[in-house]
Design an enzyme around this catalytic site. Sequence first.
Site, PDB file in Angstrom:
ATOM      1  CG  ASP A  11      -1.686   0.641   1.415  1.00 37.13           C
ATOM      2  OD1 ASP A  11      -1.239   1.782   0.826  1.00 37.13           O
ATOM      3  OD2 ASP A  11      -3.061   0.798   2.226  1.00 37.13           O
ATOM      4  CE1 TYR A 227      -3.794  -1.769  12.588  1.00 35.97           C
ATOM      5  CE2 TYR A 227      -3.932   0.195  11.531  1.00 35.97           C
ATOM      6  CZ  TYR A 227      -4.318  -0.969  11.756  1.00 35.97           C
ATOM      7  OH  TYR A 227      -4.836  -1.408  10.077  1.00 35.97           O
ATOM      8  CE  LYS A 230      -6.435  -6.841  10.894  1.00 40.62           C
ATOM      9  NZ  LYS A 230      -5.027  -7.061  12.918  1.00 40.62           N
TER      10      LYS A 230
HETATM   11  C1  F6R Z   1      -7.918  -0.762   7.427  1.00 36.47           C
HETATM   12  C2  F6R Z   1      -7.643   0.506   7.661  1.00 36.47           C
HETATM   13  C3  F6R Z   1      -9.019   1.673   7.432  1.00 36.47           C
HETATM   14  C4  F6R Z   1      -7.568   2.606   8.277  1.00 36.47           C
HETATM   15  C5  F6R Z   1      -9.156   3.616   9.324  1.00 36.47           C
HETATM   16  C6  F6R Z   1      -7.901   5.365   9.787  1.00 36.47           C
HETATM   17  O1  F6R Z   1      -6.498  -1.569   7.665  1.00 36.47           O
HETATM   18  O2  F6R Z   1      -7.007   1.420   6.385  1.00 36.47           O
HETATM   19  O3  F6R Z   1      -9.698   1.156   7.669  1.00 36.47           O
HETATM   20  O4  F6R Z   1      -7.075   1.927   9.244  1.00 36.47           O
HETATM   21  O5  F6R Z   1      -9.439   4.393   7.450  1.00 36.47           O
HETATM   22  O6  F6R Z   1      -7.441   5.214   8.786  1.00 36.47           O
HETATM   23  P1  F6R Z   1      -6.030   6.276   9.180  1.00 36.47           P
HETATM   24  O7  F6R Z   1      -5.737   6.183  10.872  1.00 36.47           O
HETATM   25  O8  F6R Z   1      -4.960   6.744   8.307  1.00 36.47           O
HETATM   26  O9  F6R Z   1      -6.758   7.668   9.675  1.00 36.47           O
HETATM   27 MG    MG Z   2      -3.736   2.335   3.381  1.00 36.26          MG
HETATM   28 MG    MG Z   3      -4.676  -2.567   1.783  1.00 38.23          MG
END
Ligand code: F6R
Ligand code: MG
Ligand code: MG
Length: 364
Positions: A11, A227, A230
């Site tokens: 990603d 974290y 994933k």
């Molecule tokens: C799960 C994922 C999303 C982010 C969520 C918060 O794998 O990628 O659900 O965890 O959108 O994202 P941030 O912390 O980047 O604002």
């Molecule tokens: Mg992402």
């Molecule tokens: Mg992804």
Amino acid sequence: QPITLSVIKADVGGYVGHSAMHPALLEEARRLMEEAKHKNQIVDYHVTSCGDDLQLIMTHRHGVDHTDIHHMAWDVFTACTQVARKLKLYGAGQDLLADAFSGNVRGMGPGVAEMEINERQSEPILIFMADKTSAGAWNLPLFKMFADPFNTAGLIISPTMHAGFQFEVHDVKGHKRIFFRTPEEMYDLLVFIGATGRYIIKAVFTHDGEIGAVSSTQRLALIAGKYVGKDDPVCVVRTQGAFPAVGEVLEPFTMPHIVEGWMRGSHYGPLMPTSVQQATPSRFDGPPRVIGLGFQLADGQLIGPRDMFDDPCYDEVRRQVNILADQLRRHGPFEPHRLPMDEMEYTTLPQVMEKLRDRWSELP
Ligand code: F6R
Ligand code: MG
Ligand code: MG
């Protein structure tokens, strides 16, 4: 001369948020892969995306874990990160956990599944790629494909499969591995692979040692210590002949199987098989998606792909996934929608808990 199939993914920036990939990233990746093909570094390639993950599918003659191939993939991800930065896409460079390449992308963020094979007379291969879930998501489908006679008729009917298979299982927390033979050791195998957060099927082999499937196993949170998203795993499966038929390999995905991931990597949700076009998780950042591309290998050329889940026979599982998604969503922040505490350790929740540490006192 053996051929190596490498699927390396990362990603490197989402559009919009974490839901999909901007076409400019795919274009840049294809340009660089085309260059590598012209320079004969690789035999062939296919670039695609699943949700916010950039997927590089390559064939080459260098074997697995080869520095040049991994380096090239790393360079593609860095170049695409530049594009993502320019467009201010979300989470540019998200999975590139190291500042510079150091020999092998393993442990640096990107996910890798590779196998070196002697191409058969005909070599039909399926490549599965998932978003908003983690490596353990392949345990149940791989078990069904290679060990469950209610899924795979060939285990009973076909003389080439009747002896069963061997499963290589990794303990991603203990950094150990073990091999199980099925059907003899099926119950022992299930003791471990049912715990999908820790024990992950890395590969499946025939009893002659011929590789049938390989998955990506890294857990980003364990690499980064916090974290960082994933792992959004990939898995390559050889089909037909000594291996399950295409339809036996696809069949496990007709069940709305519940995996960990979804919003903030902190929830259980059903895995939805979709076309590449529809692999754009947006409802509560999900539900988790899986795409399946089919190729015939021809002297390393990737003939295809066929977008296997772009088919009305998966409409019913998609409908069931939506029903289950509604049902789970109503639990909001309660288990079993939210992951249990020990899994939340690998999310951003511990930071919130830390703030309240001193407020706890002994029970009177
Ligand atoms: C799960 C994922 C999303 C982010 C969520 C918060 O794998 O990628 O659900 O965890 O959108 O994202 P941030 O912390 O980047 O604002
Ligand atoms: Mg992402
Ligand atoms: Mg992804």
